[in-house]
Design a protein around this motif. Structure first.
Motif, PDB file in Angstrom:
ATOM      1  N   ALA A 136     -54.727  -7.163 -40.940  1.00 52.14           N
ATOM      2  CA  ALA A 136     -55.893  -8.035 -41.083  1.00 52.14           C
ATOM      3  C   ALA A 136     -55.511  -9.474 -40.763  1.00 52.14           C
ATOM      4  O   ALA A 136     -56.243 -10.199 -40.072  1.00 52.14           O
ATOM      5  N   GLN A 137     -54.334  -9.890 -41.236  1.00 56.94           N
ATOM      6  CA  GLN A 137     -53.858 -11.245 -40.976  1.00 56.94           C
ATOM      7  C   GLN A 137     -53.631 -11.456 -39.475  1.00 56.94           C
ATOM      8  O   GLN A 137     -53.950 -12.515 -38.930  1.00 56.94           O
ATOM      9  N   THR A 138     -53.107 -10.434 -38.818  1.00 51.25           N
ATOM     10  CA  THR A 138     -52.895 -10.504 -37.376  1.00 51.25           C
ATOM     11  C   THR A 138     -54.224 -10.661 -36.642  1.00 51.25           C
ATOM     12  O   THR A 138     -54.346 -11.469 -35.710  1.00 51.25           O
ATOM     13  N   MET A 139     -55.228  -9.906 -37.068  1.00 54.07           N
ATOM     14  CA  MET A 139     -56.536  -9.987 -36.430  1.00 54.07           C
ATOM     15  C   MET A 139     -57.081 -11.407 -36.482  1.00 54.07           C
ATOM     16  O   MET A 139     -57.512 -11.963 -35.474  1.00 54.07           O
ATOM     17  N   ILE A 140     -57.066 -12.019 -37.679  1.00 49.47           N
ATOM     18  CA  ILE A 140     -57.726 -13.319 -37.814  1.00 49.47           C
ATOM     19  C   ILE A 140     -56.899 -14.473 -37.232  1.00 49.47           C
ATOM     20  O   ILE A 140     -57.438 -15.374 -36.614  1.00 49.47           O
ATOM     21  N   ASN A 141     -55.575 -14.424 -37.405  1.00 52.57           N
ATOM     22  CA  ASN A 141     -54.764 -15.596 -37.040  1.00 52.57           C
ATOM     23  C   ASN A 141     -54.063 -15.489 -35.695  1.00 52.57           C
ATOM     24  O   ASN A 141     -53.592 -16.490 -35.181  1.00 52.57           O
ATOM     25  N   ARG A 142     -53.946 -14.300 -35.145  1.00 50.46           N
ATOM     26  CA  ARG A 142     -53.301 -14.180 -33.836  1.00 50.46           C
ATOM     27  C   ARG A 142     -54.334 -13.858 -32.762  1.00 50.46           C
ATOM     28  O   ARG A 142     -54.327 -14.415 -31.679  1.00 50.46           O
ATOM     29  N   ASP A 143     -55.244 -12.914 -33.106  1.00 48.56           N
ATOM     30  CA  ASP A 143     -56.215 -12.484 -32.103  1.00 48.56           C
ATOM     31  C   ASP A 143     -57.578 -13.170 -32.254  1.00 48.56           C
ATOM     32  O   ASP A 143     -58.457 -12.975 -31.432  1.00 48.56           O
ATOM     33  N   PHE A 144     -57.745 -13.941 -33.323  1.00 49.32           N
ATOM     34  CA  PHE A 144     -59.002 -14.656 -33.574  1.00 49.32           C
ATOM     35  C   PHE A 144     -60.195 -13.707 -33.598  1.00 49.32           C
ATOM     36  O   PHE A 144     -61.204 -13.913 -32.926  1.00 49.32           O
ATOM     37  N   VAL A 145     -60.037 -12.672 -34.399  1.00 47.63           N
ATOM     38  CA  VAL A 145     -61.091 -11.682 -34.550  1.00 47.63           C
ATOM     39  C   VAL A 145     -61.325 -11.454 -36.045  1.00 47.63           C
ATOM     40  O   VAL A 145     -60.383 -11.280 -36.811  1.00 47.63           O
ATOM     41  N   GLN A 146     -62.589 -11.479 -36.431  1.00 49.63           N
ATOM     42  CA  GLN A 146     -62.931 -11.181 -37.821  1.00 49.63           C
ATOM     43  C   GLN A 146     -63.027  -9.666 -37.959  1.00 49.63           C
ATOM     44  O   GLN A 146     -63.888  -9.041 -37.350  1.00 49.63           O
ATOM     45  N   PRO A 147     -62.134  -9.066 -38.751  1.00 49.71           N
ATOM     46  CA  PRO A 147     -62.076  -7.595 -38.782  1.00 49.71           C
ATOM     47  C   PRO A 147     -63.169  -6.945 -39.633  1.00 49.71           C
ATOM     48  O   PRO A 147     -63.264  -5.715 -39.650  1.00 49.71           O
ATOM     49  N   GLY A 148     -63.958  -7.735 -40.332  1.00 49.40           N
ATOM     50  CA  GLY A 148     -65.028  -7.175 -41.144  1.00 49.40           C
ATOM     51  C   GLY A 148     -65.797  -8.305 -41.802  1.00 49.40           C
ATOM     52  O   GLY A 148     -65.462  -9.476 -41.618  1.00 49.40           O
ATOM     53  N   LYS A 149     -66.853  -7.932 -42.542  1.00 50.39           N
ATOM     54  CA  LYS A 149     -67.637  -8.959 -43.220  1.00 50.39           C
ATOM     55  C   LYS A 149     -67.393  -8.939 -44.720  1.00 50.39           C
ATOM     56  O   LYS A 149     -67.395  -9.960 -45.389  1.00 50.39           O
ATOM     57  N   GLU A 150     -67.219  -7.712 -45.253  1.00 53.74           N
ATOM     58  CA  GLU A 150     -67.023  -7.576 -46.694  1.00 53.74           C
ATOM     59  C   GLU A 150     -65.786  -6.723 -46.927  1.00 53.74           C
ATOM     60  O   GLU A 150     -65.683  -5.610 -46.415  1.00 53.74           O
ATOM     61  N   ALA A 151     -64.850  -7.280 -47.710  1.00 51.92           N
ATOM     62  CA  ALA A 151     -63.540  -6.634 -47.816  1.00 51.92           C
ATOM     63  C   ALA A 151     -63.083  -6.463 -49.254  1.00 51.92           C
ATOM     64  O   ALA A 151     -63.543  -7.175 -50.151  1.00 51.92           O
ATOM     65  N   VAL A 152     -62.201  -5.508 -49.461  1.00 52.48           N
ATOM     66  CA  VAL A 152     -61.402  -5.466 -50.693  1.00 52.48           C
ATOM     67  C   VAL A 152     -59.936  -5.417 -50.278  1.00 52.48           C
ATOM     68  O   VAL A 152     -59.600  -4.990 -49.175  1.00 52.48           O
TER      69      VAL A 152
END
Lengths: 362, 109, 107
Positions: A136-152
């Protein structure tokens, strides 16, 4: 291809080791599967707590850039986008650039393969939308992609808290932490406070009873003691802790010892960060899971020991540098994780008595 | 844990299947692998080995330091046969890498 | 969703490319991996498991778990978390075992 030193892994430890050796005139080759240097630091946007005294306080990706930059003036061979796939009988390393496989013969090898995240299983954890916190961290900070809207988040380590805070920052609604233990695992009181202030609940003694969804996760059931809570989520980030990546050590015939605090099975090594295969050294999370500052120091120590082993520096100079670095390592590791420091020392003391030796026999 | 929970994502081996072979005397990851195919898919046990170790620990009361690592084989990650066969000019890489595999007195590399 | 304004890293998505998933065009950016670019377009199911025929998607992003296998530019079983997008890339789901293609069968 021939080289004095081959470093496997261009993360914090590998790059720190490279600097020590290249600055002493050794011929260094670095191989990494990624085309970017810095390893997992690249997606760490948090400020790294407790770096060695020669470093200013900085964020993870800044540290990656710093380590890369300090190698610029040296003539280092970079095999980025290359993978180690095995070893030849004469000890040469089999490396692929995805077109060819070629052999690299090195006088000494430093294995800095880092850590892998452990999985957490629950019914339908195989659904898309369930991923590791690192993913998830890779998605947001490396690929600039939000992997979801609501998470646990399943877990409550420092790493889990960082991931949750960073997910919130990019607009993901984090609905809670699900921790199977009776207490929060992180000891970073400041971050725990931050999470609580944001109103993210931390469920203790709890686990995911089931995930549901058509084609991707849509809903989960959380069992908290005697009650069951149903949450609509499209992202579940799991934190099963991390363990050293061992396949290269295994192929090299290195011995292993078990230390829970270091992440489980760890290659056996001595105070020189040398394995029981004389020409194989190690550094970083592969030598026991720890914090980024410690990873750097283990890289420097491995680098200096290799310099000494090949005669690039005298024993007197090496001893002086090592004394200083061991003191740094102790300070950095006991500050946050005295248990890890103790386990590391136990592990090194066990050097002559590894638990797994002839692992090819089973 | 629910018994239908998948432990090995690649070969889709469930908790129940692993529990069964543990009941029947399996003690190591490689025992379980040979009996169920757990860990024999594309990831080569990279994801399931820690989950399986926990199961061995729970079901057989074996301390973790007595649960050996799964065998890790070459190639260490998936590679195209075309790449392994390679255009290398110096030697045939398939031959050099694959020739390392040898059998002698039950010793397997 | 693509993150155009990252709170710490700022705006870094500058070079858009078009990729084709199941022959439909989607917007991606040069530095993204295939799996990430699809996720930005809300495509999370990347394939089906072989036995139980259940959906699979991105899991580890480190090239280890192989859950993100897809067919990319005609090549099967590509770890899409490790491969960057390229203009015009053709991507298909990893829904079944590949046919053995005659032209690759050798002599």
């Amino acid at each position: 291809m021939e080289t004095d030193i081959l470093i496997i892994g261009a993360g914090p430890a590998g790059l720190a080791a490279a600097f020590e050796m290249a600055s002493k005139g050794l011929d260094v080759t670095i191989v990494d599967e990624s085309i970017t240097m810095g390893g997992q630091l690249n997606q760490q946007t948090q400020v790294i707590p407790s770096l060695p005294s020669s470093f200013q306080s900085m964020r993870g990706f800044e540290l990656a850039a710093h380590l890369t930059k300090q190698l610029e003036e040296y003539d280092i061979r970079y095999l980025l986008g290359h993978r180690v796939i095995g070893f030849y009988k004469d000890g040469s390393v089999g490396i692929t650039d995805e077109q060819d496989v070629f052999a690299v013969k090195a006088k000494k090898i430093i294995v800095a393969t880092g850590a892998a995240e452990n999985a957490v299983a629950f019914p339908k954890w195989t659904l898309p939308g369930v991923m590791t916190i690192g993913a998830a961290q890779t998605m947001i900070n490396r690929d600039f992609v939000q992997p979801g809207k609501e998470a646990v988040i399943v877990g409550s380590s420092d790493f889990a808290l960082d991931a949750a805070l960073q997910l919130s920052e990019v607009g993901v609604h984090v609905k809670g932490f699900i921790e199977k233990n009776a207490g929060i695992l992180s000891r970073d009181l400041e971050k725990i406070e931050q999470v609580k202030k944001m109103g993210i609940p931390i469920y203790l003694d709890s686990f995911i009873k089931e995930a549901r969804g058509m084609g991707a996760v849509e809903e989960i059931e959380i069992e908290i003691g005697t009650r069951v809570l149903t949450e609509k989520v499209d992202l579940v980030c799991v934190d099963g802790g991390r363990s050293p990546i061992l396949d290269i050590f295994y192929q090299l015939g290195c011995s292993f010892g078990y230390q829970k605090e270091l992440g489980g099975w760890v290659p056996q090594y001595n105070h020189q960060f040398q394995t029981d295969r004389q020409d194989i050294f190690l550094a970083g999370n592969a030598a026991g899971i720890s914090t980024q500052g410690v990873l750097l120091v283990t890289g420097m120590l491995a680098g200096i020991n290799v310099c000494e082993a090949v005669g690039a520096i005298t024993k007197t100079i090496a001893d002086e540098e090592k004394d200083f670095l061991w003191k740094e390592l102790e300070i950095l590791e006991t500050k946050y994780n005295p248990n890890i420091w103790e386990a590391r020392n136990r592990h090194m003391e066990n050097f002559a008595h590894p638990v797994i030796k002839e692992q090819f026999l089973s | 844990m629910d018994k239908s929970t998948i432990i090995c994502r690649c070969e889709e081996i469930s908790y129940e299947e692993i529990e069964e072979v543990l009941t029947n005397g399996a003690t190591t990851f490689d025992d379980i692998k040979r009996l169920t195919r757990c860990g024999m898919g594309p990831c080569q046990s990279k994801i399931c080995h820690s989950l399986v170790a926990s199961m061995i620990h729970e079901k057989t009361n074996t301390p973790y330091f007595q649960i050996p690592l799964p065998r890790m084989r070459m190639p260490l990650s998936p590679i195209k046969l075309e790449t392994l066969a390679t255009n290398s000019t110096s030697f045939s890489s398939v031959k050099s890498v694959m020739d390392e595999v040898e059998l002698e007195d039950g010793k397997v590399r | 969703m693509h993150i155009q304004h990252h709170p710490i890293l700022g705006g870094q998505l500058h070079k858009p490319v078009t990729i084709y998933f199941n022959d439909q065009p989607y917007k991606a950016y040069e530095q993204q991996t295939v799996a990430a670019a699809l996720m930005a377009n809300d495509i999370k199911r990347l394939g089906l498991s072989r036995n139980l025929v259940q959906p699979r998607g991105l899991f580890c992003t480190r090239g280890r778990c192989c859950s993100c296998y897809m067919t990319v530019n005609g090549e099967d079983h590509v770890r899409t978390c490790m491969v960057k997008v390229e203009e015009g890339m053709k991507i298909y789901l990893n829904d079944e075992d590949p046919d053995v293609r005659r032209e690759f069968c050798g002599d």
